[in-house]
Design a protein around this motif. Structure first.
Motif, PDB file in Angstrom:
ATOM      1  N   THR A 163       0.832  -1.214   0.000  1.00 20.10           N
ATOM      2  CA  THR A 163       0.000   0.000   0.000  1.00 20.10           C
ATOM      3  C   THR A 163       0.862   1.257   0.000  1.00 20.10           C
ATOM      4  N   GLU A 202       8.826   1.685   8.771  1.00 17.19           N
ATOM      5  CA  GLU A 202       8.542   0.242   8.735  1.00 17.19           C
ATOM      6  C   GLU A 202       9.163  -0.432   9.953  1.00 17.19           C
ATOM      7  N   LEU A 206       3.307  -8.094   4.346  1.00 19.02           N
ATOM      8  CA  LEU A 206       2.948  -9.516   4.254  1.00 19.02           C
ATOM      9  C   LEU A 206       3.264 -10.079   2.873  1.00 19.02           C
ATOM     10  N   ASN A 227      -1.326 -13.921  -8.615  1.00 21.21           N
ATOM     11  CA  ASN A 227      -2.478 -13.138  -9.086  1.00 21.21           C
ATOM     12  C   ASN A 227      -2.209 -11.640  -9.070  1.00 21.21           C
ATOM     13  N   VAL A 259       6.161   3.498  14.472  1.00 23.79           N
ATOM     14  CA  VAL A 259       5.362   4.640  14.916  1.00 23.79           C
ATOM     15  C   VAL A 259       4.537   4.166  16.112  1.00 23.79           C
ATOM     16  N   TYR A 301      -3.024  -0.223  16.939  1.00 26.01           N
ATOM     17  CA  TYR A 301      -2.747   0.134  18.331  1.00 26.01           C
ATOM     18  C   TYR A 301      -2.188   1.552  18.485  1.00 26.01           C
ATOM     19  N   ASP A 332      -4.932  -3.229   3.572  1.00 26.54           N
ATOM     20  CA  ASP A 332      -5.597  -4.244   4.408  1.00 26.54           C
ATOM     21  C   ASP A 332      -6.177  -3.703   5.717  1.00 26.54           C
ATOM     22  N   GLN A 343      -5.957  -8.000  -0.884  1.00 26.70           N
ATOM     23  CA  GLN A 343      -5.175  -8.474  -2.031  1.00 26.70           C
ATOM     24  C   GLN A 343      -4.120  -7.431  -2.360  1.00 26.70           C
ATOM     25  N   ILE A 344      -2.996  -7.890  -2.895  1.00 26.58           N
ATOM     26  CA  ILE A 344      -1.909  -6.951  -3.188  1.00 26.58           C
ATOM     27  C   ILE A 344      -2.321  -5.969  -4.281  1.00 26.58           C
TER      28      ILE A 344
HETATM   29  C1  LIG Z   1       0.147 -16.049   3.814  1.00 18.31           C
HETATM   30  C2  LIG Z   1      -0.392 -14.969   2.939  1.00 18.31           C
HETATM   31  C3  LIG Z   1      -0.446 -15.159   1.553  1.00 18.31           C
HETATM   32  C4  LIG Z   1      -0.932 -14.140   0.732  1.00 18.31           C
HETATM   33  N1  LIG Z   1      -0.977 -14.359  -0.619  1.00 18.31           N
HETATM   34  C5  LIG Z   1      -1.435 -13.388  -1.443  1.00 18.31           C
HETATM   35  C6  LIG Z   1      -1.452 -13.588  -2.861  1.00 18.31           C
HETATM   36  O1  LIG Z   1      -1.042 -14.646  -3.371  1.00 18.31           O
HETATM   37  N2  LIG Z   1      -1.952 -12.576  -3.640  1.00 18.31           N
HETATM   38  C7  LIG Z   1      -2.417 -11.397  -3.130  1.00 18.31           C
HETATM   39  O2  LIG Z   1      -2.815 -10.517  -3.868  1.00 18.31           O
HETATM   40  N3  LIG Z   1      -2.398 -11.183  -1.774  1.00 18.31           N
HETATM   41  C8  LIG Z   1      -1.933 -12.146  -0.933  1.00 18.31           C
HETATM   42  N4  LIG Z   1      -1.927 -11.936   0.439  1.00 18.31           N
HETATM   43  C9  LIG Z   1      -2.446 -10.664   0.951  1.00 18.31           C
HETATM   44  C10 LIG Z   1      -1.425  -9.525   0.820  1.00 18.31           C
HETATM   45  O3  LIG Z   1      -0.202  -9.929   1.405  1.00 18.31           O
HETATM   46  C11 LIG Z   1      -1.951  -8.253   1.472  1.00 18.31           C
HETATM   47  O4  LIG Z   1      -3.193  -7.914   0.906  1.00 18.31           O
HETATM   48  C12 LIG Z   1      -0.995  -7.072   1.286  1.00 18.31           C
HETATM   49  O5  LIG Z   1       0.292  -7.371   1.750  1.00 18.31           O
HETATM   50  C13 LIG Z   1      -1.543  -5.847   2.015  1.00 18.31           C
HETATM   51  O6  LIG Z   1      -0.650  -4.788   1.930  1.00 18.31           O
HETATM   52  P1  LIG Z   1      -0.621  -3.620   3.032  1.00 18.31           P
HETATM   53  O7  LIG Z   1       0.477  -2.724   2.604  1.00 18.31           O
HETATM   54  O8  LIG Z   1      -1.977  -3.036   3.180  1.00 18.31           O
HETATM   55  O9  LIG Z   1      -0.303  -4.327   4.420  1.00 18.31           O
HETATM   56  P2  LIG Z   1       0.916  -5.255   4.872  1.00 18.31           P
HETATM   57  O10 LIG Z   1       1.471  -6.014   3.737  1.00 18.31           O
HETATM   58  O11 LIG Z   1       0.406  -6.016   6.045  1.00 18.31           O
HETATM   59  O12 LIG Z   1       2.044  -4.213   5.357  1.00 18.31           O
HETATM   60  C14 LIG Z   1       1.860  -3.402   6.486  1.00 18.31           C
HETATM   61  C15 LIG Z   1       3.214  -3.055   7.057  1.00 18.31           C
HETATM   62  O13 LIG Z   1       3.048  -2.100   8.111  1.00 18.31           O
HETATM   63  C16 LIG Z   1       4.013  -2.343   9.112  1.00 18.31           C
HETATM   64  N5  LIG Z   1       3.582  -1.712  10.357  1.00 18.31           N
HETATM   65  C17 LIG Z   1       2.479  -2.028  11.110  1.00 18.31           C
HETATM   66  N6  LIG Z   1       2.406  -1.218  12.185  1.00 18.31           N
HETATM   67  C18 LIG Z   1       3.453  -0.366  12.114  1.00 18.31           C
HETATM   68  C19 LIG Z   1       3.894   0.707  12.958  1.00 18.31           C
HETATM   69  N7  LIG Z   1       3.224   1.056  14.041  1.00 18.31           N
HETATM   70  N8  LIG Z   1       5.029   1.361  12.622  1.00 18.31           N
HETATM   71  C20 LIG Z   1       5.737   1.011  11.490  1.00 18.31           C
HETATM   72  N9  LIG Z   1       5.344  -0.004  10.665  1.00 18.31           N
HETATM   73  C21 LIG Z   1       4.210  -0.670  10.965  1.00 18.31           C
HETATM   74  C22 LIG Z   1       4.066  -3.851   9.181  1.00 18.31           C
HETATM   75  O14 LIG Z   1       5.279  -4.283   9.765  1.00 18.31           O
HETATM   76  C23 LIG Z   1       3.927  -4.240   7.712  1.00 18.31           C
HETATM   77  O15 LIG Z   1       5.188  -4.423   7.096  1.00 18.31           O
HETATM   78  C24 LIG Z   1      -1.410 -12.922   1.283  1.00 18.31           C
HETATM   79  C25 LIG Z   1      -1.352 -12.736   2.669  1.00 18.31           C
HETATM   80  C26 LIG Z   1      -0.856 -13.735   3.486  1.00 18.31           C
HETATM   81  C27 LIG Z   1      -0.812 -13.507   4.958  1.00 18.31           C
END
Ligand SMILES: Cc1cc2nc3c(=O)[nH]c(=O)nc-3n(C[C@H](O)[C@H](O)[C@H](O)COP(=O)(O)OP(=O)(O)OC[C@H]3O[C@@H](n4cnc5c(N)ncnc54)[C@H](O)[C@@H]3O)c2cc1C
Lengths: 320, 81
Positions: free
Chosen positions: A16, A35, A42, A51, A84, A245, A278, A286-287
């Motif tokens: 994101t 980070e 994830l 995908n 943070v 949190y 997410d 989804q990514i």
């Molecule tokens: C096992 C698994 C398999 C998956 N497979 C797929 C797939 O095949 N295809 C697909 O499209 N999606 C897949 N997903 C879903 C996908 O990983 C997520 O939708 C995507 O990573 C979401 O991105 P995001 O940036 O919103 O959150 P995240 O990827 O969760 O990243 C959030 C980040 O914020 C950081 N963070 C949190 N709190 C703080 C704080 N207070 N200070 C600093 N940093 C912080 C965390 O450490 C983390 O690195 C999968 C998920 C899992 C768990």
């Protein structure tokens, strides 16, 4: 006291924020991303992503994470490794407590995604990292020719169990309900795999260790009968919960499940704080969706900053 | 002062990549032992860390004592490296 006010601080460097940062930094909006875990979130710990559009053969999660990071950094975004801890409104800016000290920003993007839920059963904490795990790509290699239990009936459980078959000799998947909640493609693949046995209507009750302080068994209840699975390790994938949190006391509104509420511009009820991916109420987990929301949030941030700038100019009338 | 730093990793471990990125950003030199390529090293690192996880960072000091950091733990790494 912070000596500089950043244009935007993004919390979390998952897909994101990294996508949002490509847009903001390319538009000369000074961008700092925090980070606390893995750059790439994830997505970085996912073995293979099939995908995400543009990679016809699929791509390894870690590789996608590196590409997203490089693209964000190419236009000047800075990634700080740290956490943070809290956020509050301070006049015209936001003040953040972080592991790198107090910082200030005109706008914030919450992109903190989600983290694994725990089973909350005896043995889970005692053996964490020593037989109980949440990350197959990190810890799977310790279970070559060993037996495992995987807990959970969703996409992650099916996908991670399939990855673990590269190492383990056998995997029992324990599912509390009477059916999968995973996509048909994954279920089909898991059920066809000779190394996997699926147990429905099975709760996971206790993780048991032996003399060497290693896991030796998982106790569960299947169709009302106590049952023991003699295994060397347990991987738990029973769902994720939003990470919010650090928003305590910030005034940012959450929905009944703890996800951050936003309007159609991906702005929260606190003007200047945006949210995508997410952790956002209504996210599709989804990514591809996360990067899409990141891009959309970045454009809203740009619009907000343009208005912010106009309002800050002395004697400005705030109109075009 | 640390004499030698070794990071135990696997091919797919993203937290291992983060430990290496952090050590690089601090200009710290280290060796890497990939457990996928050297599975025989698994026993050795389990004996030192008591954990079935990577990354594990082993810091051998000038005075021949050792520090072991399990996982991607920035606070611990910063205090021992
Ligand atoms: C096992 C698994 C398999 C998956 N497979 C797929 C797939 O095949 N295809 C697909 O499209 N999606 C897949 N997903 C879903 C996908 O990983 C997520 O939708 C995507 O990573 C979401 O991105 P995001 O940036 O919103 O959150 P995240 O990827 O969760 O990243 C959030 C980040 O914020 C950081 N963070 C949190 N709190 C703080 C704080 N207070 N200070 C600093 N940093 C912080 C965390 O450490 C983390 O690195 C999968 C998920 C899992 C768990």
């Amino acid at each position: 006291m912070a000596d500089k006010v950043h244009d935007v601080i993004m919390i979390g460097a998952g897909p994101t924020s990294l996508a949002a940062a490509v847009y903001t930094s390319r538009e000369d909006i000074e961008t700092l991303i925090f980070e606390k875990g893995i750059i790439g979130g994830l997505a970085a710990i996912t073995d293979q992503i099939d995908n995400y559009p543009g990679f016809e053969e699929g791509i390894e999660g870690l590789q996608l994470a590196e590409k997203l990071q490089k693209q964000a950094e190419r236009f000047g975004a800075t990634i700080e490794l740290g956490e943070v801890q809290s956020v509050k409104k301070d006049g015209d800016v936001f003040s953040l407590s972080t592991t790198s000290g107090e910082l200030q920003a005109k706008t914030l993007l919450i992109g903190t995604g989600s983290e694994w839920k725990k089973l909350k059963i005896p043995g889970e904490d005692d053996f964490y990292g020593r037989g109980v795990h949440n990350c197959a790509t990190c810890d799977g290699a310790f279970y070559r020719d060993k037996k495992l239990v995987v807990v959970g009936g969703g996409n992650s459980s099916a996908q991670e169990a399939l990855f673990l078959t590269k190492f383990a000799s056998h995997i029992d998947i324990l599912i509390r309900g009477d059916k999968w909640k995973a996509s048909d493609v994954l279920v089909d693949e898991a059920e066809k795999n000779d190394k996997i046995t699926v147990h429905f209507n099975t709760t996971t009750d206790e993780i048991v260790g032996g003399d060497e302080n290693k896991v030796t068994a998982v106790k569960g209840t299947k169709d009302g009968q106590e049952t023991t699975f003699e295994v060397d390790g347990v991987f738990v994938f029973i769902g994720l919960k939003p990470v919010t949190y650090f928003l305590e006391g910030s005034g940012v509104e959450l929905d009944e499940y703890g996800f951050v509420k936003t309007n159609h511009k991906l702005m929260t009820n606190v003007p200047g704080i945006f949210c995508a991916g997410d952790v956002r109420s209504g996210a599709t987990m989804q990514i591809a969706a996360a990067v899409g929301e990141g891009a959309a949030a970045a454009l809203s941030i740009r619009e907000y900053l343009e208005n912010y700038q106009r309002e800050m100019i002395p004697n400005g009338n705030g109109q075009d | 002062m640390s004499k030698k730093i070794t990071v135990f990793t696997t091919n797919t471990c993203a937290y291992c990549a983060m430990v290496k990125k952090w050590l690089d950003s601090k200009g710290v030199k280290y060796n890497v032992v990939n457990l996928d390529e050297n599975p025989e090293k698994q026993k050795e690192i389990y004996e030192k860390s008591g954990a079935l996880t990577v990354p594990v960072t082993l810091i051998e000091k000038e005075d021949s004592t050792e520090e072991v950091v399990i996982g991607y733990n920035l606070a611990r790494l910063a205090s021992v490296v």
